[in-house]
Design an enzyme around this catalytic site. Structure first.
Site, PDB file in Angstrom:
ATOM      1  N   GLU A  13     -70.223  -5.813  18.346  1.00 60.66           N
ATOM      2  CA  GLU A  13     -70.880  -6.513  17.223  1.00 60.66           C
ATOM      3  C   GLU A  13     -71.073  -8.201  18.040  1.00 60.66           C
ATOM      4  O   GLU A  13     -71.072  -9.274  17.669  1.00 60.66           O
ATOM      5  CB  GLU A  13     -69.705  -6.943  16.455  1.00 60.66           C
ATOM      6  N   SER A 145     -69.416  -3.772  11.372  1.00 54.36           N
ATOM      7  CA  SER A 145     -70.736  -4.042  10.930  1.00 54.36           C
ATOM      8  C   SER A 145     -71.551  -2.675  10.823  1.00 54.36           C
ATOM      9  O   SER A 145     -72.379  -2.660  10.859  1.00 54.36           O
ATOM     10  CB  SER A 145     -71.403  -4.737  12.247  1.00 54.36           C
ATOM     11  N   TYR A 215     -77.106  -8.201   8.368  1.00 59.69           N
ATOM     12  CA  TYR A 215     -77.288  -9.423   9.208  1.00 59.69           C
ATOM     13  C   TYR A 215     -78.814  -9.772   9.225  1.00 59.69           C
ATOM     14  O   TYR A 215     -79.333 -10.899   9.606  1.00 59.69           O
ATOM     15  CB  TYR A 215     -77.225  -9.140  10.717  1.00 59.69           C
ATOM     16  N   ARG A 254     -61.005 -11.827   5.133  1.00 56.08           N
ATOM     17  CA  ARG A 254     -61.740 -11.035   4.057  1.00 56.08           C
ATOM     18  C   ARG A 254     -61.625  -9.820   3.635  1.00 56.08           C
ATOM     19  O   ARG A 254     -61.622  -8.806   4.568  1.00 56.08           O
ATOM     20  CB  ARG A 254     -63.301 -11.413   4.544  1.00 56.08           C
ATOM     21  N   ASP A 256     -62.619  -6.268   1.739  1.00 58.99           N
ATOM     22  CA  ASP A 256     -63.821  -5.537   1.243  1.00 58.99           C
ATOM     23  C   ASP A 256     -63.194  -4.528   0.227  1.00 58.99           C
ATOM     24  O   ASP A 256     -62.283  -3.766   0.197  1.00 58.99           O
ATOM     25  CB  ASP A 256     -64.441  -4.822   2.255  1.00 58.99           C
ATOM     26  N   GLU A 269     -61.443  -2.321   3.240  1.00 60.42           N
ATOM     27  CA  GLU A 269     -60.802  -2.879   4.531  1.00 60.42           C
ATOM     28  C   GLU A 269     -60.214  -4.267   4.543  1.00 60.42           C
ATOM     29  O   GLU A 269     -61.060  -5.097   3.830  1.00 60.42           O
ATOM     30  CB  GLU A 269     -61.564  -2.564   5.886  1.00 60.42           C
ATOM     31  N   ASN A 271     -60.814  -7.682   7.103  1.00 57.69           N
ATOM     32  CA  ASN A 271     -61.345  -8.098   8.229  1.00 57.69           C
ATOM     33  C   ASN A 271     -60.723  -9.398   8.563  1.00 57.69           C
ATOM     34  O   ASN A 271     -60.679 -10.442   7.941  1.00 57.69           O
ATOM     35  CB  ASN A 271     -62.935  -8.521   7.792  1.00 57.69           C
ATOM     36  N   GLY A 275     -67.494 -12.312   9.782  1.00 53.72           N
ATOM     37  CA  GLY A 275     -68.453 -13.316  10.240  1.00 53.72           C
ATOM     38  C   GLY A 275     -68.459 -14.460   9.674  1.00 53.72           C
ATOM     39  O   GLY A 275     -67.901 -14.859   8.370  1.00 53.72           O
TER      40      GLY A 275
HETATM   41  N1  LIG Z   1     -65.814   5.207   1.119  1.00 47.74           N
HETATM   42  C1  LIG Z   1     -66.981   4.773   0.904  1.00 47.74           C
HETATM   43  N2  LIG Z   1     -67.656   4.861  -0.266  1.00 47.74           N
HETATM   44  C2  LIG Z   1     -68.921   4.099  -0.367  1.00 47.74           C
HETATM   45  N3  LIG Z   1     -69.397   3.375   0.599  1.00 47.74           N
HETATM   46  C3  LIG Z   1     -68.689   2.933   1.482  1.00 47.74           C
HETATM   47  C4  LIG Z   1     -67.372   3.815   1.884  1.00 47.74           C
HETATM   48  N4  LIG Z   1     -67.067   3.338   3.215  1.00 47.74           N
HETATM   49  C5  LIG Z   1     -67.823   2.335   3.580  1.00 47.74           C
HETATM   50  N5  LIG Z   1     -69.055   2.399   2.705  1.00 47.74           N
HETATM   51  C6  LIG Z   1     -70.266   1.488   2.815  1.00 47.74           C
HETATM   52  O1  LIG Z   1     -70.327   1.146   4.251  1.00 47.74           O
HETATM   53  C7  LIG Z   1     -70.046  -0.324   4.645  1.00 47.74           C
HETATM   54  C8  LIG Z   1     -69.178  -0.449   5.700  1.00 47.74           C
HETATM   55  O2  LIG Z   1     -67.885   0.284   5.571  1.00 47.74           O
HETATM   56  P1  LIG Z   1     -66.569  -0.603   6.087  1.00 47.74           P
HETATM   57  O3  LIG Z   1     -65.425   0.461   5.664  1.00 47.74           O
HETATM   58  O4  LIG Z   1     -66.274  -1.751   5.470  1.00 47.74           O
HETATM   59  O5  LIG Z   1     -66.592  -0.548   7.671  1.00 47.74           O
HETATM   60  P2  LIG Z   1     -67.078  -1.915   8.651  1.00 47.74           P
HETATM   61  O6  LIG Z   1     -65.922  -2.127   9.360  1.00 47.74           O
HETATM   62  O7  LIG Z   1     -68.266  -1.236   9.643  1.00 47.74           O
HETATM   63  O8  LIG Z   1     -67.519  -3.017   7.595  1.00 47.74           O
HETATM   64  C9  LIG Z   1     -69.355  -0.634   3.501  1.00 47.74           C
HETATM   65  O9  LIG Z   1     -69.675  -2.120   3.078  1.00 47.74           O
HETATM   66  C10 LIG Z   1     -70.023   0.074   2.142  1.00 47.74           C
HETATM   67  O10 LIG Z   1     -71.448  -0.309   1.911  1.00 47.74           O
HETATM   68 MG   LIG Z   2     -66.604  -3.712   5.889  1.00 41.80          MG
END
Ligand SMILES: Nc1ncnc2c1ncn2[C@@H]1O[C@H](COP(=O)(O)OP(=O)(O)O)[C@@H](O)[C@H]1O
Ligand SMILES: [Mg+2]
Length: 312
Positions: A13, A145, A215, A254, A256, A269, A271, A275
């Site tokens: 990142e 990311s 991004y 933040r 999610d 998760e 964060n 960002g």
């Molecule tokens: N279990 C899930 N079901 C549906 N979409 C997911 C799931 N896990 C991740 N995503 C999609 O992938 C993106 C990134 O996943 P995330 O777990 O937040 O990892 P990162 O740390 O890369 O942001 C999420 O914002 C979502 O759009």
């Molecule tokens: Mg995320």
């Protein structure tokens, strides 16, 4: 104050962090601080020591920035910094561990399983096929990311997805796919007094919130505040603050979520160094309650200073 801003770094990142760093440096200067930008690598530690700053603002993302490692180095040097400490950073970065904590504290999580990469692709694939049917998500346990992440819709994609994920991490996380609306909740405040800022709904232009949606200009639409009812708003804000506190986060984070088709928020998760470019999600939400980007950055500084000088 004399403040060093660490940005760049060596994680996947890096590019995002360059923008975050630039934004933070400008905001701190606008707030009248004496600012030193440092494109961080471990050998720069000596520069930080020599500068004898009052505070370090960590504008790094991902490995070695967001995972507690740099926080540990700064702790040993007794240099105060903005944001979460070693344990909270490391826990938040480890999606599997963080989910265990959320799940056992009543926050809904996606069904998941994790595997050490050393099990080998074939063995992992065999087990995944036993426990999951597409669609499901394959992701590196510790990345950001959306790097290394695949939404597996057809069985034949599985091996490729696993190969991609092991490139960025030694642990692979498989999660059931949660269909729904993507939301994120900024949290800010002194420990025990945190508040959630307005919830943002993210509508990615691509199918999910991938690197480009995150991004590229116009890669996604942010709706602030999210158009959801008051009950769901309050519940998600409360859960976001609780998730932040359960990991022991400090100053800001933040959180999610995906709100599934039954209207239930499922946490993805936390964060700890989200960002922070002037157009990032967190500043967008702060703007909704009238806090400019510069004011937000100043609040982070003030909360950090008041935490570090708090008498117990
Ligand atoms: N279990 C899930 N079901 C549906 N979409 C997911 C799931 N896990 C991740 N995503 C999609 O992938 C993106 C990134 O996943 P995330 O777990 O937040 O990892 P990162 O740390 O890369 O942001 C999420 O914002 C979502 O759009
Ligand atoms: Mg995320």
């Amino acid at each position: 104050m004399k403040i060093a801003v660490l940005y760049g770094g060596t994680s996947g990142e890096r590019e995002v962090s360059l923008s975050t760093g630039k934004g933070i440096i400008e905001a701190l200067q606008n707030n009248g601080h004496e600012v030193f930008g440092i494109d961080f690598s471990p050998e720069k530690l000596i520069d930080i020591i020599k500068l004898n700053v009052d505070l370090v603002f960590i504008g790094l993302h991902g490995k070695f920035g967001e995972d507690g490692k740099i926080q540990g180095l700064l702790d040993m040097l007794e240099i105060p910094y903005v944001g979460s400490g070693v344990l909270a950073s490391a826990l938040a970065m480890d999606k599997t561990k963080a989910k265990q904590i959320f799940g056992s504290n009543g926050i809904k999580i996606a069904k998941s399983k994790s595997y050490p990469a050393t099990d080998g692709i074939a063995t992992i694939a065999e087990s995944v096929r036993k426990h999951f049917t597409p669609p499901f998500v394959v992701k590196p346990n510790q990345e950001g990311s959306t790097l290394g992440l695949t939404i597996v819709k057809e069985d034949r994609q599985l091996e490729e997805a696993l190969k991609l994920a092991v490139e960025s991490d030694s642990t692979i996380l498989i999660e059931e796919y949660i269909k729904g609306r993507e939301m994120t909740v900024p949290v800010i405040g002194r420990q025990g007094e945190e508040q959630a800022l307005p919830i943002i709904e993210i509508i990615p232009k691509n199918e999910y919130y991938d690197f480009d949606s995150k991004y590229k200009p116009g890669g996604s639409e942010h709706i602030v505040p999210a158009q959801i009812d008051l009950d769901l708003t309050n519940r998600m804000k409360e859960e976001a603050v609780r998730a932040h506190q359960q990991l022991g986060c400090e100053v800001y984070s933040r959180v999610d979520f995906i709100v599934d088709e039954d209207g239930e928020p499922v946490i993805l998760e936390v964060n700890t160094l989200p960002g922070m470019t002037p157009t990032s999600l967190f500043p967008d939400s702060a703007m909704e309650i009238g806090w400019s980007y510069d004011e937000l950055i100043q609040k982070f500084v003030e909360i950090s200073v008041s935490e570090k000088t708090k008498t117990v």
